[in-house]
Each structure stands twice: as C-alpha cells, then as structure tokens.
Design a protein around this motif. Structure first.
Motif, PDB file in Angstrom:
ATOM      1  N   GLU A   1       3.181  26.478  11.272  1.00 33.08           N
ATOM      2  CA  GLU A   1       4.562  26.054  11.492  1.00 33.08           C
ATOM      3  C   GLU A   1       4.676  24.882  12.456  1.00 33.08           C
ATOM      4  O   GLU A   1       5.607  24.099  12.365  1.00 33.08           O
ATOM      5  CB  GLU A   1       5.375  27.234  12.043  1.00 33.08           C
TER       6      GLU A   1
ATOM      7  N   CYS B   1      -1.088  31.429  13.510  1.00 32.69           N
ATOM      8  CA  CYS B   1       0.100  31.596  12.667  1.00 32.69           C
ATOM      9  C   CYS B   1      -0.060  32.672  11.605  1.00 32.69           C
ATOM     10  O   CYS B   1       0.925  33.034  10.960  1.00 32.69           O
ATOM     11  CB  CYS B   1       0.442  30.276  11.978  1.00 32.69           C
TER      12      CYS B   1
ATOM     13  N   ASN C   1       5.043  27.527   5.208  1.00 33.70           N
ATOM     14  CA  ASN C   1       3.938  26.785   5.810  1.00 33.70           C
ATOM     15  C   ASN C   1       2.919  27.736   6.426  1.00 33.70           C
ATOM     16  O   ASN C   1       3.289  28.702   7.106  1.00 33.70           O
ATOM     17  CB  ASN C   1       4.443  25.832   6.884  1.00 33.70           C
TER      18      ASN C   1
END
Length: 212
Positions: free
Chosen positions: A30, A67, A27
């Motif tokens: 997350e 991220c 992903n």
C-alpha cells in the motif's frame, strides 16, 4: 493502480466488456517506497539483511511481507484472484514463485487460518478457497511491449476460467506405447507437436531415454 499501469489494465478490461468497477483492485504493497523506487529499496534491504544474517540479527521484512496480513484479510472476501507480477503472486502464496514460470497457469488452493497458502487442485483441503491466475504486471508491459498480447491473453483466460468456459480438456496418457505407434504419433500431419524428452542423465550422448 493508477497512471500508465492503471490505464493499461483498464484497456484490457474494456476489451473484455468490463470496467474497473466490475473488479476489486488490491495492492500487495500500500505504501510507496522513497522516491517511488521499490527496486532500490529492495536492493538496499537485501544488502542490509545479508549483514544481519552474518551477525546473527533478524532480517528486516520487505514492504510486501509487512503488508501481507492486511492483504490476506482482504483476500478472504474473494475466491477468484488475478495475481499481477511476481510481487503480487508471492504476496498471496507466501512463496518464492516467479511470475514468468507461472503466468497463465491456473492455481487452485486454500488460504489457511495461519496465512499459509496450500496448493490443492483436487479440493481435498479445508480453508478459504482461492482460484489464482498469475499474469504479468501492467508496469512490465509498459517496459516490454512484446509481452502485451501475452498479458491480455492471460487476463482473458482468467475470466474464462472463473466463468467455467476455459475449455480445458485433460490429455490422454499412454504408457509404454509400441515404437510404431510412437513413430506414427510424431509423424502426424498437424501444424505442431510439443513434447518433452527425458533421460536418466545429463550427458545426451551417453544417457538413456526415460520417457517422451
């Protein structure tokens, strides 16, 4: 990737003779947004950052930007990547690419030590090499079913590319052909011909033809 989106991806892999165990699913973000509504969160961030820029404050990073360091660490374990959706593509390249402009188009480049991604189709740069195939996100397919075939075709194309069976042939380029040869080319008895018509200006009635 779980739920209906994950099921859509599983169906595509199954059609290719693969399962989720044959691929690594990572992903770009997350954590879930409040209320699982990422669009609302990004809209709020955009409005807040506009105020911050106007007052000289630093922007608040998006979840994908936060991220990205974690994502890049994971990507360094792989060389072949299918980037699903605009968020996935931008998270990898660090750019502002839109998935509709790049889906189905192989992207070759290197991931530098500083996290920057450099396109490098000729293999001239050093760094961790990535072969990226952008494709639509399954969540989008669930909202717009007319794109299902496009999505499945692009994913299949990605696997053919990494296996070396894409079958792409470089086109023949001819500069300044005679008018008769160009006319013969455009009058071929074939199902279709795609061409791009460039001029030296924006107004078609007064612009000159630059190339076809």
């Amino acid at each position: 990737m779980i739920g209906p989106s994950g099921q859509e991806l599983t169906r595509v892999l199954y059609a290719l003779g693969l399962s989720r165990a044959d691929v690594a699913i990572v992903n770009a973000v997350e954590c879930r947004s409040p209320g699982n509504d990422s669009r609302k969160l990004l809209h709020q961030l955009q409005k807040e950052n506009q105020k911050r820029v106007a007052t000289g404050l630093a922007k608040i990073p998006t979840p994908a930007e936060c991220c990205r360091p974690r994502l890049l660490r994971v990507l360094r374990q792989y060389h072949n990547v299918i980037a699903l959706g605009t968020t996935g593509l931008r998270a990898i390249t660090g750019g502002e690419d839109n998935i509709m402009a790049y889906r189905g188009t192989p992207i070759e480049g290197v991931l530098a030590a500083d996290g920057k991604f450099w396109r490098d189709p000729d293999g001239q740069l050093s760094g961790h090499r990535l072969h990226i195939m952008p494709a639509l996100h399954p969540a989008f397919i669930l909202r717009a079913r007319r794109w299902t075939k496009v999505f499945r075709t692009d994913v299949a194309k990605a696997f053919r590319w990494v296996r070396g069976t894409l079958g792409w042939k470089e086109p023949t380029v001819e500069f300044n052909p005679p008018a008769a040869r160009l006319r013969a080319f455009l009058n071929q008895d074939v199902p279709f011909i795609a061409f791009d018509y460039e001029t030296d200006g924006l107004e078609p009635l007064v612009a000159n033809v630059r190339c076809i």
